[in-house]
Design a protein around this motif. Structure first.
Motif, PDB file in Angstrom:
ATOM      1  N   ILE A   2       0.839  -1.190   0.000  1.00 35.83           N
ATOM      2  CA  ILE A   2       0.000   0.000   0.000  1.00 35.83           C
ATOM      3  C   ILE A   2       0.883   1.253   0.000  1.00 35.83           C
ATOM      4  O   ILE A   2       1.915   1.298   0.673  1.00 35.83           O
ATOM      5  CB  ILE A   2      -0.917   0.026   1.244  1.00 35.83           C
ATOM      6  CG1 ILE A   2      -1.821  -1.211   1.269  1.00 35.83           C
ATOM      7  CG2 ILE A   2      -1.756   1.296   1.276  1.00 35.83           C
ATOM      8  CD1 ILE A   2      -2.596  -1.364   2.568  1.00 35.83           C
ATOM      9  N   THR A   3       0.464   2.264  -0.739  1.00 32.53           N
ATOM     10  CA  THR A   3       1.124   3.569  -0.732  1.00 32.53           C
ATOM     11  C   THR A   3       0.276   4.548   0.077  1.00 32.53           C
ATOM     12  O   THR A   3      -0.924   4.691  -0.184  1.00 32.53           O
ATOM     13  CB  THR A   3       1.293   4.118  -2.162  1.00 32.53           C
ATOM     14  OG1 THR A   3       2.178   3.264  -2.892  1.00 32.53           O
ATOM     15  CG2 THR A   3       1.869   5.532  -2.135  1.00 32.53           C
ATOM     16  N   GLY A   4       0.884   5.220   1.039  1.00 36.88           N
ATOM     17  CA  GLY A   4       0.197   6.247   1.805  1.00 36.88           C
ATOM     18  C   GLY A   4       0.406   7.601   1.155  1.00 36.88           C
ATOM     19  O   GLY A   4       1.530   7.937   0.759  1.00 36.88           O
ATOM     20  N   SER A  27       4.062   0.612   2.512  1.00 38.98           N
ATOM     21  CA  SER A  27       5.455   0.370   2.124  1.00 38.98           C
ATOM     22  C   SER A  27       6.127   1.630   1.599  1.00 38.98           C
ATOM     23  O   SER A  27       7.353   1.689   1.505  1.00 38.98           O
ATOM     24  CB  SER A  27       5.520  -0.727   1.063  1.00 38.98           C
ATOM     25  OG  SER A  27       4.790  -0.352  -0.100  1.00 38.98           O
ATOM     26  N   GLU A  28       5.333   2.643   1.224  1.00 35.67           N
ATOM     27  CA  GLU A  28       5.888   3.930   0.823  1.00 35.67           C
ATOM     28  C   GLU A  28       4.908   5.039   1.201  1.00 35.67           C
ATOM     29  O   GLU A  28       3.700   4.813   1.282  1.00 35.67           O
ATOM     30  CB  GLU A  28       6.202   3.977  -0.676  1.00 35.67           C
ATOM     31  CG  GLU A  28       5.007   4.053  -1.575  1.00 35.67           C
ATOM     32  CD  GLU A  28       5.344   4.292  -3.048  1.00 35.67           C
ATOM     33  OE1 GLU A  28       6.508   4.634  -3.359  1.00 35.67           O
ATOM     34  OE2 GLU A  28       4.441   4.126  -3.892  1.00 35.67           O
ATOM     35  N   ILE A  29       5.473   6.221   1.415  1.00 31.93           N
ATOM     36  CA  ILE A  29       4.661   7.393   1.766  1.00 31.93           C
ATOM     37  C   ILE A  29       4.970   8.508   0.779  1.00 31.93           C
ATOM     38  O   ILE A  29       6.144   8.809   0.511  1.00 31.93           O
ATOM     39  CB  ILE A  29       4.969   7.903   3.198  1.00 31.93           C
ATOM     40  CG1 ILE A  29       4.893   6.763   4.216  1.00 31.93           C
ATOM     41  CG2 ILE A  29       4.012   9.047   3.556  1.00 31.93           C
ATOM     42  CD1 ILE A  29       3.525   6.187   4.426  1.00 31.93           C
ATOM     43  N   ILE A  30       3.935   9.132   0.241  1.00 32.75           N
ATOM     44  CA  ILE A  30       4.089  10.264  -0.673  1.00 32.75           C
ATOM     45  C   ILE A  30       3.411  11.489  -0.059  1.00 32.75           C
ATOM     46  O   ILE A  30       2.244  11.430   0.333  1.00 32.75           O
ATOM     47  CB  ILE A  30       3.472   9.963  -2.046  1.00 32.75           C
ATOM     48  CG1 ILE A  30       4.231   8.808  -2.719  1.00 32.75           C
ATOM     49  CG2 ILE A  30       3.489  11.199  -2.939  1.00 32.75           C
ATOM     50  CD1 ILE A  30       3.598   8.338  -4.015  1.00 32.75           C
ATOM     51  N   ILE A  31       4.158  12.580   0.022  1.00 31.02           N
ATOM     52  CA  ILE A  31       3.623  13.842   0.523  1.00 31.02           C
ATOM     53  C   ILE A  31       3.476  14.802  -0.653  1.00 31.02           C
ATOM     54  O   ILE A  31       4.445  15.075  -1.371  1.00 31.02           O
ATOM     55  CB  ILE A  31       4.564  14.473   1.578  1.00 31.02           C
ATOM     56  CG1 ILE A  31       4.830  13.498   2.725  1.00 31.02           C
ATOM     57  CG2 ILE A  31       3.981  15.793   2.092  1.00 31.02           C
ATOM     58  CD1 ILE A  31       3.602  13.051   3.474  1.00 31.02           C
ATOM     59  N   VAL A  32       2.263  15.300  -0.879  1.00 30.21           N
ATOM     60  CA  VAL A  32       2.012  16.300  -1.915  1.00 30.21           C
ATOM     61  C   VAL A  32       1.843  17.636  -1.198  1.00 30.21           C
ATOM     62  O   VAL A  32       0.817  17.903  -0.571  1.00 30.21           O
ATOM     63  CB  VAL A  32       0.754  15.955  -2.739  1.00 30.21           C
ATOM     64  CG1 VAL A  32       0.527  17.006  -3.820  1.00 30.21           C
ATOM     65  CG2 VAL A  32       0.885  14.569  -3.362  1.00 30.21           C
ATOM     66  N   ASP A  33       2.865  18.467  -1.275  1.00 26.21           N
ATOM     67  CA  ASP A  33       2.923  19.688  -0.474  1.00 26.21           C
ATOM     68  C   ASP A  33       2.664  20.926  -1.329  1.00 26.21           C
ATOM     69  O   ASP A  33       3.232  21.080  -2.407  1.00 26.21           O
ATOM     70  CB  ASP A  33       4.295  19.809   0.183  1.00 26.21           C
ATOM     71  CG  ASP A  33       4.366  20.988   1.136  1.00 26.21           C
ATOM     72  OD1 ASP A  33       3.870  20.865   2.273  1.00 26.21           O
ATOM     73  OD2 ASP A  33       4.889  22.043   0.724  1.00 26.21           O
ATOM     74  N   SER A  34       1.809  21.807  -0.827  1.00 28.11           N
ATOM     75  CA  SER A  34       1.465  23.019  -1.571  1.00 28.11           C
ATOM     76  C   SER A  34       2.241  24.220  -1.025  1.00 28.11           C
ATOM     77  O   SER A  34       1.662  25.147  -0.463  1.00 28.11           O
ATOM     78  CB  SER A  34      -0.040  23.269  -1.551  1.00 28.11           C
ATOM     79  OG  SER A  34      -0.566  23.169  -0.248  1.00 28.11           O
TER      80      SER A  34
END
Length: 260
Positions: A2-4, A27-34
């Motif tokens: 799963i990707t967070g 298993s991975e984390i993605i941060i979408v930052d504004s």
């Protein structure tokens, strides 16, 4: 696997606990930052998260940005002020995502003011889809209050935690929470109209719905305050829309290219 995915703007108070919560099942984390101006990105990267910078596009659009960067088909999307409970973690670990017929899973959400769990006013169980297959569905492409448009979701018997507001005052003054202003702009752009009675009628309806039909009266001061907040927000939304219709100067000075 799963990707967070988490969207952020100046979330240094929340991001560490949020990522650590997700790491229990992702298993991975993605941060979408504004374009945060605090150390949100530094904190996220220190914990091993992948970070993407994207100027804010609106709720649904922004939450979909990270999908193309995910290595896994299944995505667990949280807001920075949300946390997985042990109950949710254990439930997710029992799922066979490779064989399931469902394209998404919804969890109950416990909304808090401070340390107080608000169970009235429609704030619980507040089912939200947070785990979904990005190859089959995604968030609705709307700028406010987006939800995952799953065709075959399943509700799970587990609660997420949402630290909605630090205190009652934030119901009215939380930075960046100009829902009424945003909604008024969106309604005006869509050609919707208001009359002199609209603000009062919609405000009163919102209060009655929250306080009476959704049993806010059982929540004491918190229930009353949440109902009043909803009423004020609804009143202001239509009052602002009416102002755009009747005051050329206000309309002229408003930037409708910048809703957010």
């Amino acid at each position: 696997m799963i990707t967070g995915i988490v969207i952020t703007l100046n979330e240094s108070k929340n991001i560490v606990e949020c990522i650590q919560s997700l790491q229990q099942v992702c298993s991975e984390i993605i941060i979408v930052d504004s374009n945060s101006t605090d150390n949100t990105i530094a904190l996220a990267e220190k914990l091993g998260a992948k970070t993407i910078t994207q100027s804010y596009l609106g709720d649904g659009f922004q939450k979909n940005v990270g999908l193309d960067y995910a290595s896994n088909d299944w995505v667990l999307s949280l807001d920075a002020d949300e946390r997985l409970t042990d109950e949710v973690v254990n439930t997710i670990k029992t799922l066979d995502l490779t064989k399931t017929e469902h394209d998404a899973f919804a969890f109950r959400r416990r909304n808090y003011i401070g340390s107080r769990w608000i169970k009235q006013c429609g704030w619980y169980p507040d089912y939200c889809i947070r785990l979904f297959n990005r190859k089959k569905t995604k968030f609705s492409e709307v700028k406010q209050h987006a939800s995952v448009q799953a065709k075959n979701p399943e509700r799970l018997n587990a609660d997420l935690i949402h630290y909605s507001f630090e205190n009652l005052g934030q119901l009215f003054s939380k930075p960046g929470r100009d829902f009424s202003g945003r909604a008024a702009k969106i309604m005006y752009q869509k050609g919707k109209k208001a009359n002199a009675f609209s603000p009062f009628a919609h405000g009163l309806n919102a209060f009655i719905r929250k306080y009476i039909f959704q049993r806010g009266f059982l929540g004491g001061t918190d229930g009353m305050t949440v109902a009043l907040s909803s009423a004020i927000n609804s009143y202001l939304k239509y009052a602002k829309l009416l102002e755009y219709q009747r005051d050329p100067k206000v309309l002229e000075n408003e930037n409708f290219n910048k809703v957010w």
